[in-house]
Structures are given as structure tokens and as C-alpha cells.
Motif scaffolding. Structure first.
Motif, mmCIF file in Angstrom:
data_model
loop_
_atom_site.group_PDB
_atom_site.id
_atom_site.type_symbol
_atom_site.label_atom_id
_atom_site.label_comp_id
_atom_site.label_asym_id
_atom_site.label_seq_id
_atom_site.Cartn_x
_atom_site.Cartn_y
_atom_site.Cartn_z
ATOM 1 N N ASP A 238 0.785 -1.233 0.000
ATOM 2 C CA ASP A 238 0.000 0.000 0.000
ATOM 3 C C ASP A 238 0.815 1.280 0.000
ATOM 4 O OD1 ASP A 238 -2.599 -1.017 -0.177
ATOM 5 O OD2 ASP A 238 -2.642 -1.453 1.966
ATOM 6 N N LEU B 232 -9.596 12.260 8.322
ATOM 7 C CA LEU B 232 -10.829 11.725 7.754
ATOM 8 C C LEU B 232 -11.708 11.139 8.856
ATOM 9 C CD1 LEU B 232 -9.422 9.649 4.729
ATOM 10 C CD2 LEU B 232 -10.312 11.971 4.681
ATOM 11 N N GLY C 194 -13.383 8.485 11.097
ATOM 12 C CA GLY C 194 -13.012 7.140 11.528
ATOM 13 C C GLY C 194 -11.524 6.842 11.529
ATOM 14 N N SER C 195 -10.691 7.884 11.451
ATOM 15 C CA SER C 195 -9.254 7.616 11.438
ATOM 16 C C SER C 195 -8.714 7.443 12.854
ATOM 17 C CB SER C 195 -8.506 8.730 10.717
ATOM 18 O OG SER C 195 -8.800 9.970 11.299
ATOM 19 N N MET D 212 -3.926 1.458 7.724
ATOM 20 C CA MET D 212 -4.299 0.532 6.645
ATOM 21 C C MET D 212 -4.816 1.234 5.401
ATOM 22 S SD MET D 212 -7.590 -1.463 8.179
ATOM 23 C CE MET D 212 -7.210 -1.734 9.887
ATOM 24 N N THR D 213 -4.667 2.564 5.364
ATOM 25 C CA THR D 213 -5.087 3.326 4.195
ATOM 26 C C THR D 213 -4.343 2.850 2.946
ATOM 27 O OG1 THR D 213 -5.369 5.218 5.636
ATOM 28 C CG2 THR D 213 -5.363 5.661 3.285
ATOM 29 N N GLY D 214 -5.046 2.853 1.836
ATOM 30 C CA GLY D 214 -4.439 2.426 0.580
ATOM 31 C C GLY D 214 -3.822 3.584 -0.177
ATOM 32 N N GLN D 215 -3.984 3.557 -1.493
ATOM 33 C CA GLN D 215 -3.365 4.546 -2.363
ATOM 34 C C GLN D 215 -3.847 5.965 -2.073
ATOM 35 O OE1 GLN D 215 -1.093 3.947 -5.005
ATOM 36 N NE2 GLN D 215 -0.858 1.909 -4.113
ATOM 37 N N ASP D 216 -5.024 6.077 -1.498
ATOM 38 C CA ASP D 216 -5.591 7.393 -1.229
ATOM 39 C C ASP D 216 -4.770 8.181 -0.213
ATOM 40 O OD1 ASP D 216 -7.711 9.369 -1.491
ATOM 41 O OD2 ASP D 216 -8.189 8.849 0.580
ATOM 42 N N ASN E 236 -3.444 11.421 -1.554
ATOM 43 C CA ASN E 236 -4.425 12.491 -1.800
ATOM 44 C C ASN E 236 -4.813 13.172 -0.507
ATOM 45 O OD1 ASN E 236 -4.406 11.454 -4.404
ATOM 46 N ND2 ASN E 236 -6.201 10.169 -4.028
ATOM 47 N N THR E 237 -5.133 12.342 0.494
ATOM 48 C CA THR E 237 -5.562 12.889 1.777
ATOM 49 C C THR E 237 -4.456 13.717 2.416
ATOM 50 O OG1 THR E 237 -7.069 11.053 2.129
ATOM 51 C CG2 THR E 237 -6.349 12.237 4.082
ATOM 52 N N ARG F 44 -3.998 2.400 14.470
ATOM 53 C CA ARG F 44 -4.251 0.979 14.173
ATOM 54 C C ARG F 44 -2.997 0.217 13.780
ATOM 55 N NH1 ARG F 44 -9.056 3.153 11.702
ATOM 56 N NH2 ARG F 44 -10.073 3.766 13.592
ATOM 57 N N GLY G 269 -2.709 -3.577 13.897
ATOM 58 C CA GLY G 269 -3.276 -4.478 12.899
ATOM 59 C C GLY G 269 -2.168 -5.261 12.202
ATOM 60 N N MET H 215 -1.548 -4.965 8.884
ATOM 61 C CA MET H 215 -1.224 -4.354 7.597
ATOM 62 C C MET H 215 0.288 -4.103 7.527
ATOM 63 S SD MET H 215 -1.593 -1.984 10.007
ATOM 64 C CE MET H 215 -3.330 -1.744 10.267
#
Lengths: 315, 459
Positions: free
Chosen positions: B42, B109, B111-112, B225-229, B232-233, B250, B253, B255
Motif C-alpha cells: 500500500d 478523515l 473514523g481515522s 491501513m489506508t491504501g493509495q488514497d 491524496n488525503t 491501528r 493491525g 497491515m
């Protein structure tokens, strides 16, 4: 529900989320020969939409076989790409059908922390109330601070009853009591909110199984549905998430949330390939009306920024 | 599905090993794998491009071409570049250089994990620095968000700003700072509503809050665990607000956590803290070297040791270490070790922390190895006499039968346990030979008896 508003908002959500992707596509494919370099760039665009390297490679391989060397326009590519992706998504586009004869149809909602379980339950309750069903909600997230209150506010908004216990209540016991009450009152749907948990925490996953086990003492057929809520911003770890939750609590379907952001939710394509679990709905905002049915072609078109992502005629 | 990053990298570098100097083609081939592996972890595409370019540049220099062991050199370069990109070795502390009350702004964002992190941060300031902290929730969007922070404040033993219904976030921010000044708070933590970076109205609102309060730290809270975004964020929040630090949540986890690299590269802002659990004290300093190891699948040795030291009985561990050093490792010790492991959490999460174990972890997962199996093994040992445990060699057919029926298992399982124990004992001897340094350098792979990858055996 006004159809224009409905698709408008979905498209708005999806297209906003994919604007960058579409921009990329436009620069790559305006009047261009589909050669190796072009395919490579297209593959990278899919990867940056979170499809994952393996799925992106497969989609591109299909393109290579059929379209290699062709002179293509931007629009052609979008259409073909969305068709290709929709093929993968089509089998999983299945709404969650509530069986009215069950009274209640028990829906257990699970997922990792912060992915939108409570909000999704609030939205589902709203949908059911609107369609004349009598939903009941259970605040079985007895761990997180103010999770119960959050669901209770959704209860006030939707006028659906919320069953809760004092802080620290045993979630399984609460779910058991709620099921008994829902049966007595012949509620149509029992929506059970659970605490967010990371799938690699075996103790917490066991707790989730306990909720199911305890409820099954009343009725071995419950829960009738187990929804895994998945955040669209999640990367490749979503695959592991789904795998473990599926193994542990027999997930029956997915709800993908936060698609109104800049995340493109391409992981859904990888999940569809890997698990084939139904995707019941997508979340595109924080309001009660922001839960939408999952439509494969719409989603795929949104993903690649194709025009005509408003399938009003066909739906 | 996806091979783990460590499996991929070790595959690539295995091929590089055993050759002399690296050619440009070798590097290109290796970097293709690195690229794929990073993407599957990721790390965002533009960041991957930068990263591989840097590695290539360095790998094609004399460092590698002149080296004796090119494979290891490339591993080292990849690792070094990773640490650099993550911000260099060591943790960057939070900035507290301002007049009280010092405002902290939490953004991110939905729920982060902003609210939970705000609570954890408050506890840390109170406990470690003995500061008076005021928590204020500016989240008027999500139902019960303000109540959630108030409850966390109670848990952290700090004050929270009284909730006044109907106020706008900017008004609440102003009231929080006023209260902070009037009541002599050292630090005011402002928790904001989760917002999408593309929501102009909400981004404008948080800009107004920032202008109103001039926070000394604007912390972007992001899910590991955020992906490609992630790019952007991070970019959007940084452009709008000027992020001074990142908090990765997190991290407990499984990831790979490539988002850490993306975020850091895009914003240039240091990752200052990591959240690793739901408990209010689960907030740690960010250590680039550990996260680099994790993204690269080299294992989080330090994390493992820390986790182990929390759960493992130290006296017990020391006794064991002494016995191991003497090569006198018997079944009694094996049983106590198995019990320690069950205390530490799921086996695969522990294995994930060990270096060089990626491939084996997959096999173990495939073999469906879990705590039940460990419990069975403990039961088998429990059905032996003390004498048998000390000298397993005396266990022959009839003893095996007795042990199997006593533990509710089969003779085959008893045999398997004894074989595993044998392997363990061999491993102990190798460990002693290698010594501590050798273990770190070669990873667990060096310890494995041949054929250790076979499923069904715990170690």
C-alpha cells in the motif's frame, strides 16, 4: 426517493472520488496507440485506484489480448475498461433482502474500528422505516466511549427502538435479550451494532463468535445476515480483513463506506474476485439518505470516470 | 493471494545472492520486484517511483558493484532508503515550545481515530509531563462525538470543555482557548470532526479554526491501513492547513503499513506518534527503523521484545535462557514456553514480528496452526511424568500409549511433539553458536532445522 437525486448523489460521490483517475486517463489515452507503454500506464492508473497489482495486471492482460495496437480514444478506453471491471463486479451486486417472515431478520454488523458500522446501521434503519418495516437496533458496542449514545441518536432520528445496557454490559447477553424482545414484539429486522475490532485480535474475534453462539441458543438460524462494513480508503489489507472475518463469523455480505471521498474503492474489485461476497450497499455521506444500492456498472463507470454513469433507464 | 512483501523481497534477493557483482539488469530486475512489493504493501504509486529511483541510483554506485555480497547490500540499501524516507532514525518529539495554553489541533478523515488519539495524547501529557490538559471536541457532525471525548477525558483523568449545544466549531474553539487561559491549563487539545479532504466547506471551517487558535501542532491522524488514497488525503490536508505532524493509528493491525511512507513523503511532516490499540495508553513514539522493517517484512524485533517483556514472566524467561545457554532444554521448559506464547496473543501476529519468517508464516497459517494446537501440546507434556519430561529419551511405545490416552491425543501426536522438541533442542544449540548478534543478522531462518517450513510444526 427521487431518482434524480439518488443517482445524482451517487455519481457525484463516485465521480468526485475518481476525478484524478479520470484526469490521468485523459492524459494517457487521448488519441493514442495502445502499445506497451500505454498499457503500462493504464495498469498504474488501476493500481492507484487500489485494485491491487494482481487484479490490475489481469485486467490489463485482457486488454492486451483484444486491443493491443489499436488506435483508441479516451472514451473508448473508459467504456471498455468499465465493462471489463463491471464483469467482475456484476455477480456480487446483490441487495440485502429482508425476509419479512422471520420476525426478526437478524443482521449482525461487524468490522474494524472506525469504518462506519454505527452510521451504516442508522442508515439501514432509516431505509427500513421508509419501506414500512419495523427495525430494532442493538447497541452491542459496549466498549467504545459514547458508542451507545451515538446509536441512540440514530434511534431518535429514525424513530426505531434502540436496545442498550449500562456501560460495560456483556455484548452477547445484550444481544440475547434484544433478540428475545424483538421476537416478542415481532420486529421485522434486528440490527446489531458491534464494537470495532481488528481482525488479528483473536480474543476480540472470539467475543464476536460468542455473541453469535449465545443468540443461537434461542434460535439456531440467527444471525440471518452478517454484514462486514469496509472503509473504501482501506488498501490491500482489506483482503486479509475479509478473509478473517469470513472465517470467524461467516460474513454474508459487504457494505462499502466513505465512497464520497477521494478514495476510489478499487479494492472492491479485488475482493469480488477473491471472495465473491455480495456487496449490498455503498455509503456516500454521513446523512441518513446516503446509503445506496451497489450497482456494478455504475461503480465501474464511476471508477474509470466514464460518462453515462447514470443508469437511470436500466434500474 | 498477495505474497507478503518479505516473501517477495527474499525471493528477489535470493536470486541476487550467489552472483558476483550486480549488473544494471540485476538491479532493474530486483527493483521491479521491490516496486510490486511496495505497491502490495500500500505504498502509493508516486512514492514508489521516487523510492525505487533512489534505490537504483545508490545501488548502481560502487557500493554494490564492488561489494562481496551484492544481495545483502541491496537489502541494506532498500532498508536505509526506507528509513531515510520515513524520517531518519529516532523519534521526532511533539513541539511544546509555546506559551500556555498550548493549542493542539487534531484533523483527519472520518473514523481515522482522532478522538481516541486525543484522549491518549491527553493521558500522555498528564502522566509523563505532569501538564494540565483540557480536551475540547469541535465535532458537531457525528452524533455523540462530544460525549465520546468527554468520556475519554474522564478515563485519562483530565478536564474536558463543557458541552454547549448549538455552538459552531469555531465558537467552541474560541471558548476552549478562553477557558484554557482563564483556568490555567497548560495544553488544550482541539479534536475536530472527521472531514473529507474534498469537502471544501468543511476544509474552510478547519482553516478558520486554525486561524482562530494558532495551534503549535496540527496533527493529521491517519489509519495505517489506508491504501493509495493516502497521498491524496495527506496532500490535501497539508496544502490546506500545513500539517506539522502525523499520527498513524491501528498499528496493532496486520497491515504492512505502506501508508506511513506515502504520508511522510508527500507532506514532509514527521510521523510523530503511533496508536496501537484501543486502550487509552496505547500511544507510542514513532520509530522509523521499526516501521521500515515492518513494511519490508524484516520484522519488528524491538516491538516483539517489548511485547514479550510486557507479558512474559521475567524470572521464568531468565531461567529458560540460562538453561538454553547450557543446552539443557527439556520438555518442562518447552511446556512453559508454549504457555508464555499463548499469553502473548495469536501466534501469527507474533510470527509477523520476527525477521525472515514471512514465508513460514504463510505455511503455518495454511496449516491452520492455532492455540488449540499449543494447548494440546501442553496437555501431552502434562500427561508425562516429571522424569519423562526431564529425559524424553526414555519415552518408548508403552509410555507413549499412556501419555496419549492421558492427554486425550494419539500416539502420532505424541511422536510429533517429541520430534518438534528435538528440532527445538537442535535450534537452541544453533542459537548458542550464533549468539545474539548472529540472530539479528541472519534472522530466524538461520535457526531453522532443515525442512522446518513443513506445515504442522510450531517452530
Amino acid at each position: 426517493m427521487a431518482l434524480g437525486g439518488f443517482f445524482g448523489r451517487l455519481k457525484q460521490g463516485l465521480s468526485r472520488s475518481t476525478q484524478k483517475f479520470s484526469d490521468g486517463l485523459t492524459t494517457v489515452f487521448k488519441k493514442r496507440r495502445l502499445d506497451d507503454a500505454a498499457l503500462h500506464e493504464l495498469e498504474e492508473l488501476l493500481i492507484s485506484a487500489d485494485l491491487g497489482t494482481a487484479v490490475a495486471a489481469r485486467v490489463i492482460d485482457n486488454f492486451r489480448r483484444t486491443r493491443f495496437g489499436a488506435e483508441v480514444t479516451d472514451e473508448e478506453i473508459r467504456t471498455q475498461l468499465s465493462t471489463e471491471i463491471a464483469k467482475i463486479l456484476d455477480p456480487v451486486a446483490q441487495p440485502l433482502v429482508i425476509d419479512r417472515t422471520l420476525k426478526p431478520h437478524v443482521v449482525l454488523v461487524v468490522g474494524v474500528n472506525g469504518n462506519g458500522k454505527t452510521t451504516t446501521i442508522g442508515k439501514l434503519a432509516q431505509t427500513y422505516v421508509e419501506s414500512g418495516l419495523r427495525p430494532m437496533m442493538v447497541a452491542a458496542d459496549t466498549f467504545r466511549a459514547a458508542a451507545v449514545e451515538q446509536l441512540q441518536i440514530w434511534g431518535e432520528r429514525t424513530r426505531a427502538p434502540v436496545i442498550a445496557g449500562p456501560p460495560g454490559t456483556d455484548a452477547a447477553g445484550l444481544a440475547f435479550d434484544a433478540l428475545a424482545r424483538a421476537r416478542t414484539e415481532a420486529a421485522d429486522v434486528l440490527l446489531i451494532d458491534t464494537a470495532g475490532r481488528l481482525h488479528n485480535k483473536s480474543v476480540l474475534m472470539e467475543e464476536l463468535r460468542k455473541i453469535i453462539r449465545v443468540m443461537q441458543k434461542q434460535d439456531p438460524a440467527v444471525p440471518h445476515s452478517v454484514l462486514l462494513v469496509l472503509d473504501a480508503t482501506t488498501g490491500q489489507n482489506a483482503i486479509q480483513q475479509v478473509r478473517v472475518f469470513k472465517e470467524m463469523v461467516a460474513v454474508t455480505g459487504l457494505v462499502v463506506t466513505k465512497l464520497d471521498g477521494s478514495a476510489r474503492g478499487g479494492i472492491v474489485v479485488a475482493l469480488a474476485e477473491e471472495f465473491g461476497l455480495p456487496v449490498h450497499a455503498v455509503g456516500v455521506g454521513e446523512q441518513a439518505g446516503d446509503l445506496r444500492p451497489f450497482n456494478a456498472l455504475d461503480y465501474a463507470r464511476g471508477l474509470v470516470g466514464a460518462d453515462g454513469g447514470t443508469p437511470a433507464a436500466g434500474d | 493471494m498477495f505474497e507478503s512483501l518479505s516473501a517477495k523481497l527474499s525471493g528477489t534477493f535470493d536470486r541476487l545472492r550467489g552472483r558476483g557483482a550486480l549488473t544494471e539488469a540485476d538491479v532493474t530486475e530486483a527493483l521491479r520486484e521491490v516496486r510490486l512489493a511496495l505497491l502490495d504493501a500500500d505504498v502509493a504509486l508516486p512514492v514508489v517511483r521516487d523510492f525505487t529511483a533512489k534505490v537504483r541510483e545508490r545501488a548502481l554506485g560502487t557500493e554494490v558493484l564492488d561489494s562481496v555480497s551484492p544481495g545483502q547490500q541491496v537489502v541494506k540499501i532498500v532498508h536505509d532508503v526506507m528509513i531515510e524516507q520515513l524520517g531518519g532514525a529516532g523519534a521526532v518529539p511533539l513541539n511544546l515550545q509555546a506559551a500556555a495554553p498550548i493549542p493542539f489541533l487534531m484533523v483527519g478523515l472520518q473514523g481515522s481515530g482522532k478522538t481516541t488519539t486525543a484522549g491518549k495524547l491527553a493521558l500522555r501529557f498528564r502522566e509523563r509531563l505532569r501538564r494540565r490538559v483540557l480536551l475540547a471536541s469541535l465535532d458537531t457532525q457525528r452524533p455523540a462525538a462530544q460525549l465520546q471525548l468527554a468520556q475519554l477525558a474522564v478515563q485519562a483523568g483530565v478536564s474536558s470543555l463543557p458541552i454547549v449545544a448549538g455552538q459552531t466549531p469555531v465558537e467552541i474553539a474560541r471558548r476552549a482557548m478562553d477557558t484554557g487561559r482563564r483556568e490555567g491549563f497548560d495544553i488544550v487539545i482541539l479534536d475536530t470532526a472527521g472531514r473529507l479532504s474534498i469537502n471544501e466547506a468543511l476544509m474552510e471551517e478547519v482553516r478558520a479554526i486554525r486561524a482562530e487558535t494558532s495551534p503549535v501542532e496540527t496533527l493529521l491522524v491517519v489509519d495505517a491501513m489506508t491504501g493509495q488514497d493516502a497521498v491524496n488525503t495527506a496532500k490535501a490536508f497539508n496544502d490546506a492547513l500545513g500539517v506539522t505532524g502525523i499520527v498513524l493509528t491501528r498499528m496493532d493491525g496486520d497491515m504492512r503499513g505502506g501508508a506511513a511512507l506515502s504520508m511522510r513523503s508527500v507532506t514532509g511532516a514527521p510521523i510523530k506518534l503511533t496508536g496501537s490499540g484501543e486502550k487509552i495508553d496505547a500511544l507510542e513514539d514513532f520509530h522509523p527503523e521499526r516501521v521500515a522493517g515492518r513494511i519490508l517484512g524484516m520484522g519488528d524485533i524491538v516491538g516483539l521484545v517489548e511485547k514479550a517483556s510486557e507479558t512474559i514472566d521475567e524470572a521464568e524467561a531468565e531461567k529458560l535462557a540460562r538453561k538454553m545457554a547450557k543446552g539443557a532444554f527439556d520438555l518442562e521448559d518447552y511446556a512453559s514456553q508454549l504457555k508464555q506464547i499463548t499469553k502473548m496473543g495469536s501466534l501469527s501476529s507474533i510470527l509477523g514480528m520476527l525477521p525472515g519468517i514471512g514465508k513460514m508464516k504463510q505455511q503455518i497459517e495454511d496449516a491452520n496452526l492455532d492455540k488449540t494446537m499449543i494447548r494440546r501440546q501442553v496437555a501431552i507434556i502434562g500427561s508425562m511424568t516429571p522424569k519423562e519430561r526431564r529425559a524424553p529419551d526414555i519415552i518408548k511405545a508403552s509410555r507413549k500409549k499412556r501419555i496419549a490416552s492421558g492427554s486425550g491425543t494419539s500416539v502420532q501426536e505424541v511422536n510429533k511433539l517429541l520430534k518438534t522438541y528435538d528440532d527445538m533442542a537442535t535450534m537452541m544449540k544453533r542459537m548458542n553458536k550464533l549468539g545474539q548478534k548472529g540472530l539479528m543478522r541472519h534472522g530466524l531462518g538461520a535457526l531453522m532445522p532443515k525442512g522446518m517450513g513443513r506445515p504442522g510444526r510450531p517452530f
